[in-house]
Design an enzyme around this catalytic site. Structure first.
Site, PDB file in Angstrom:
ATOM      1  CE  LYS A 190     -25.075  20.349 -69.543  1.00 47.78           C
ATOM      2  NZ  LYS A 190     -25.966  19.244 -70.055  1.00 47.78           N
TER       3      LYS A 190
ATOM      4  CG  HIS B  17     -23.840  13.654 -62.646  1.00 48.37           C
ATOM      5  ND1 HIS B  17     -22.925  13.813 -63.648  1.00 48.37           N
ATOM      6  CD2 HIS B  17     -25.054  13.684 -63.238  1.00 48.37           C
ATOM      7  CE1 HIS B  17     -23.558  13.933 -64.806  1.00 48.37           C
ATOM      8  NE2 HIS B  17     -24.848  13.855 -64.582  1.00 48.37           N
TER       9      HIS B  17
ATOM     10  CB  SER C 171     -22.409  23.939 -70.240  1.00 49.25           C
ATOM     11  OG  SER C 171     -23.088  22.826 -70.746  1.00 49.25           O
TER      12      SER C 171
HETATM   13  P1  A3P Z   1     -22.374  23.065 -74.071  1.00 53.65           P
HETATM   14  O1  A3P Z   1     -23.605  23.345 -73.275  1.00 53.65           O
HETATM   15  O2  A3P Z   1     -21.242  23.979 -73.721  1.00 53.65           O
HETATM   16  O3  A3P Z   1     -22.624  23.007 -75.541  1.00 53.65           O
HETATM   17  P2  A3P Z   1     -22.851  16.560 -70.265  1.00 53.65           P
HETATM   18  O4  A3P Z   1     -23.000  15.439 -71.237  1.00 53.65           O
HETATM   19  O5  A3P Z   1     -21.864  16.290 -69.190  1.00 53.65           O
HETATM   20  O6  A3P Z   1     -24.174  17.007 -69.747  1.00 53.65           O
HETATM   21  O7  A3P Z   1     -22.180  17.796 -71.042  1.00 53.65           O
HETATM   22  C1  A3P Z   1     -22.885  18.487 -72.043  1.00 53.65           C
HETATM   23  C2  A3P Z   1     -21.948  19.433 -72.735  1.00 53.65           C
HETATM   24  O8  A3P Z   1     -21.050  18.662 -73.579  1.00 53.65           O
HETATM   25  C3  A3P Z   1     -22.668  20.406 -73.641  1.00 53.65           C
HETATM   26  O9  A3P Z   1     -21.843  21.587 -73.657  1.00 53.65           O
HETATM   27  C4  A3P Z   1     -22.627  19.646 -74.962  1.00 53.65           C
HETATM   28  O10 A3P Z   1     -22.811  20.455 -76.089  1.00 53.65           O
HETATM   29  C5  A3P Z   1     -21.209  19.083 -74.919  1.00 53.65           C
HETATM   30  N1  A3P Z   1     -21.044  17.919 -75.812  1.00 53.65           N
HETATM   31  C6  A3P Z   1     -21.810  16.818 -75.895  1.00 53.65           C
HETATM   32  N2  A3P Z   1     -21.369  15.983 -76.835  1.00 53.65           N
HETATM   33  C7  A3P Z   1     -20.276  16.565 -77.376  1.00 53.65           C
HETATM   34  C8  A3P Z   1     -19.379  16.196 -78.411  1.00 53.65           C
HETATM   35  N3  A3P Z   1     -19.511  15.064 -79.081  1.00 53.65           N
HETATM   36  N4  A3P Z   1     -18.364  17.053 -78.701  1.00 53.65           N
HETATM   37  C9  A3P Z   1     -18.214  18.217 -78.029  1.00 53.65           C
HETATM   38  N5  A3P Z   1     -19.050  18.617 -77.051  1.00 53.65           N
HETATM   39  C10 A3P Z   1     -20.068  17.811 -76.716  1.00 53.65           C
END
Ligand code: A3P
Length: 290
Positions: free
Chosen positions: A42, A101, A131
């Site tokens: 996240k 991870h 998140s």
């Molecule tokens: P939120 O749940 O706060 O919206 P990961 O890829 O490490 O699992 O992280 C996911 C988080 O990154 C989510 O946060 C997601 O919405 C956000 N995210 C993914 N792509 C993104 C982008 N292009 N710009 C901003 N946030 C992004």
């Protein structure tokens, strides 16, 4: 639904891993041009994967989308139930983009010896916890929380899958000055995506033009990734493998800095700040929270 995790050296990991997998990861043969994207879940993993694969293909979305669907961004320790990707990786063409991870102390030894490249992305722990909380409803291989309060307790005490966040981030923070490590922050990506994309390109030493950077920035926006069926994981292979239940949530949830304010009470916020101030304070690692 009590999902059991695999406990390894004090860390809770996905239940489909076994000790032999961890040995194989530790001894994994790194190539000089391997690129690892390493995060605590996240923190912006998918965002960085998108940026790096777009850079790799000169901003050509059709190639990137195709590749993201198959071997370009394979799982590493986070494999699907039916496959063992790091055993398949020896066959993958260079440069291999590998998402992981892993805690620093569990990562391939050659990586720590300076072989290959690591892009680490960190995110402020309050937004990350929110998140991750929501992600626990979406993802079927981790325990559904009974409440925000209960989840927050487990997060802080490191009982969640991937273990204590501060150990993870500090393990990689210690490596930040190694020439094969680039340490980025989600909040900086939000503030100035272009600057961070340029940093990534420079770090990887991939020749890119300003036009390519433009395309990469444009194609990796939250909006574009959320609406592109090739990057929206909830309609992709994770959903097909049964890892995501799209009736319970969404992967591209908000994508902002500061959403923690809608979840933390004043008391939780104070307690959380004190806990992480103690862990991070002396290390020089700071985050923006809004
Ligand atoms: P939120 O749940 O706060 O919206 P990961 O890829 O490490 O699992 O992280 C996911 C988080 O990154 C989510 O946060 C997601 O919405 C956000 N995210 C993914 N792509 C993104 C982008 N292009 N710009 C901003 N946030 C992004």
């Amino acid at each position: 639904d009590r999902v059991e995790y695999f406990r390894y050296k004090g860390i809770s990991l996905p239940r489909y891993l076994v000790s032999e997998d961890m040995d194989a990861i530790r001894d994994f043969a790194i190539r000089d041009d391997d690129v690892f994207i390493i995060t605590y879940p996240k923190s912006g993993t998918a965002w960085l994967q998108r940026i790096v694969s777009l850079l790799r293909f000169g901003g050509d979305v059709s190639k990137t989308d195709q590749k993201e669907q198959d071997e370009l961004v394979p799982y590493f320790e986070q494999k699907c139930e039916e496959s063992v990707p790091f055993r398949e990786l020896p066959e993958a063409p260079s440069p291999r983009l590998i998402k992981s991870h892993l805690h620093m102390f569990l990562a391939p030894l050659q990586l720590k010896q300076g072989k290959g490249k690591v892009i680490y992305v960190a995110r402020n722990p309050k937004d990350l916890a929110v998140s991750y909380y929501h992600f626990h409803f979406l993802c079927t291989t981790i325990k559904t929380p009974t409440s925000w309060e209960q989840f927050l307790q487990e997060f802080v005490s490191g009982e969640v899958c991937t273990g204590p966040w501060h150990n993870h981030v500090l393990g990689w923070w210690e490596q930040k000055d190694n020439p094969n490590v680039l340490f980025l922050k989600y909040e900086d990506l939000q503030k100035n995506t272009r600057k961070q994309v340029e940093k990534v390109a420079e770090f990887l030493q991939w020749p890119v033009t300003p036009e390519v950077i433009d395309k990469v920035v444009e194609q990796s926006t939250f909006q574009n990734m959320a609406t592109n069926p090739n990057t929206n994981k909830v309609s992709g292979k994770e959903a097909k493998a049964g890892i995501f239940d799209s009736s319970k949530g969404t992967f591209f949830r908000k994508g902002v800095v500061g959403d923690w304010k809608s979840h933390f009470s004043d008391e939780q916020s104070q307690w959380f700040d004190n806990f992480y101030q103690e862990k991070l304070g002396p290390t020089g690692l700071h985050f923006d929270f809004e």
